[in-house]
Design an enzyme around this catalytic site. Structure first.
Site, PDB file in Angstrom:
ATOM      1  N   CYS A 356       0.774  -1.387   0.202  1.00 41.69           N
ATOM      2  CA  CYS A 356       0.064   0.067  -0.198  1.00 41.69           C
ATOM      3  C   CYS A 356       0.753   1.237   0.110  1.00 41.69           C
ATOM      4  O   CYS A 356       0.460   2.466  -0.417  1.00 41.69           O
ATOM      5  CB  CYS A 356      -0.936  -0.017   1.072  1.00 41.69           C
ATOM      6  SG  CYS A 356      -1.825  -1.484   1.682  1.00 41.69           S
TER       7      CYS A 356
HETATM    8  O1  KQY Z   1      -4.189  -0.018   2.350  1.00 43.82           O
HETATM    9  C1  KQY Z   1      -4.126   0.967   1.543  1.00 43.82           C
HETATM   10  N1  KQY Z   1      -4.155   0.641   0.116  1.00 43.82           N
HETATM   11  C2  KQY Z   1      -4.461   2.169   2.226  1.00 43.82           C
HETATM   12  C3  KQY Z   1      -4.690   2.239   3.328  1.00 43.82           C
HETATM   13  C4  KQY Z   1      -5.181   3.481   4.055  1.00 43.82           C
HETATM   14  C5  KQY Z   1      -5.206   3.690   5.468  1.00 43.82           C
HETATM   15  C6  KQY Z   1      -5.652   4.934   5.780  1.00 43.82           C
HETATM   16  N2  KQY Z   1      -5.521   5.250   7.364  1.00 43.82           N
END
Ligand code: KQY
Length: 365
Positions: A356
């Protein structure tokens, strides 16, 4: 750089390559917001630095950082990591960065999806998100990439491709009314074929339990090679993940990829279950416009949230009892790459993991 809104990449011969194709580099962002990252983001900054360092052994890493944090980031990151001053609301480059597509001549263009902080005013994670929404354009500018601008919301963590015409997504995320209300499954499939250059869309159901992105596929399952998928897993019938992974397995076993192959599955037993401690929750600043953190809340922990660099696979270390098993699966899946583990609980506490916070730049030719 030019921007194209109404002609799709597929019509112009472009497609999204798989993450295991060769990269020119990788982009990340620097974490700093104290209402998502505990203790003023110091522990998260150490974890992001470890991820950037591990990836930089394979490919050039660029990190976007605010003016405020520039000197601090420079002091923490190794010299090989390139810093670029870019404003953002948080640090999830997978979701706010461009999806870069390539054509047979080796040309590359960036797709700049619309972004609404994983749900906008219906369950989004913070307000505002205007700086995040401008990151993809800025990355394209630095990379010298012309840009496509589709007229709908999507995040990079919501899609995984095999580079041979197949796309993995989840219903929980894409069909959530807080993304593109009214867009049907068939509507999505038409759009995703046009924008990503895929032919076959494989729909999984729910994402990882308590995943605050509304179930991004990149925390549940990903391609490790054409025809091969890593899937987070549990055998514990009492765990809320049990029906989710069984359903995902059944759908994958029933599906074929764009070349007509059945999928070979690699099950990765999940860490934990892991929960936020009271001390961790206390370390996050309260803020009226950000999702609050609660002691005891289940963390959406998964080993599938790894990054495939040119010569390394960078995986999250999350649970001393399970890390070695997950690493062994990845070593079998990626025999030509070195698997490197990075302690990643501090990234998980912010709501995601290594995949992420990274976004690859394909090499093109
Ligand atoms: O997992 C993701 N691709 C993004 C997570 C965002 C979390 C924001 N607190």
């Amino acid at each position: 750089m030019t921007v194209t809104r109404h002609v799709s990449p597929a019509r112009q011969g472009f497609r999204m390559p798989a993450e295991y194709s060769r990269h020119a580099g990788c982009w990340m962002l620097w974490p700093e917001r104290p209402d998502n990252w505990r203790l003023g983001a110091k522990p998260a900054q150490a974890a992001f630095t470890a991820v950037a360092t591990a990836i930089s052994a394979s490919e050039t890493v660029r990190v976007g950082v605010s003016a405020r944090q520039y000197a601090n980031a420079r002091a923490q990151l190794p010299a090989a990591v390139r810093l670029v001053e870019i404003s953002s609301n948080d640090a999830w480059m997978r979701d706010v960065g461009p999806t870069i597509v390539v054509d047979d001549k080796g040309r590359r263009r960036g797709i700049d999806w619309h972004f609404n902080a994983w749900g906008g005013l219906q369950g989004g994670l913070y307000f505002p998100w205007d700086l995040d929404a401008a990151v993809a354009q800025k990355v394209c500018e630095v990379e010298g990439l012309d840009r496509y601008r589709p007229d709908f919301i999507l995040e990079g963590g919501a899609i995984h491709v095999d580079g041979q015409g197949t796309l993995l997504v989840t219903e929980q995320c894409l069909l959530n009314p807080n993304r593109n209300p009214g867009m049907s499954r068939e509507g999505y499939e038409a759009q995703l074929r046009a924008w990503l250059g895929v032919e076959t869309v494989v729909w999984l159901g729910e994402g990882v339990f308590m995943d605050e992105t509304d179930g991004h596929v990149d925390n549940l399952a990903c391609f490790t090679a054409p025809g091969e998928v890593a899937l987070t897993w549990t055998e514990d019938r009492r765990d809320p993940m049990y029906p989710i992974v069984r359903d995902a397995e059944a759908r994958l076993r029933a599906a074929c990829d764009a070349r007509g192959r059945k999928f070979k599955l690699h099950k990765m037993v999940q860490p934990g279950p892991l929960h936020m401690t009271a001390e961790e929750a206390r370390g996050v600043d309260a803020c009226a416009d950000t999702k609050p953190r609660q002691a005891g809340e289940r963390l959406a922990a998964s080993y599938v949230n790894f990054y495939i660099a040119n010569r390394h696979v960078v995986m999250p270390l999350l649970d001393a009892k399970r890390d070695a098993g997950a690493a062994a699966v990845l070593k079998r899946c990626f025999p030509t790459r070195t698997v490197v583990g990075v302690p990643a609980r501090e990234i998980l506490l912010g709501g995601g993991n290594i995949h992420c916070i990274t976004q690859q730049v394909p090499a093109g030719k």
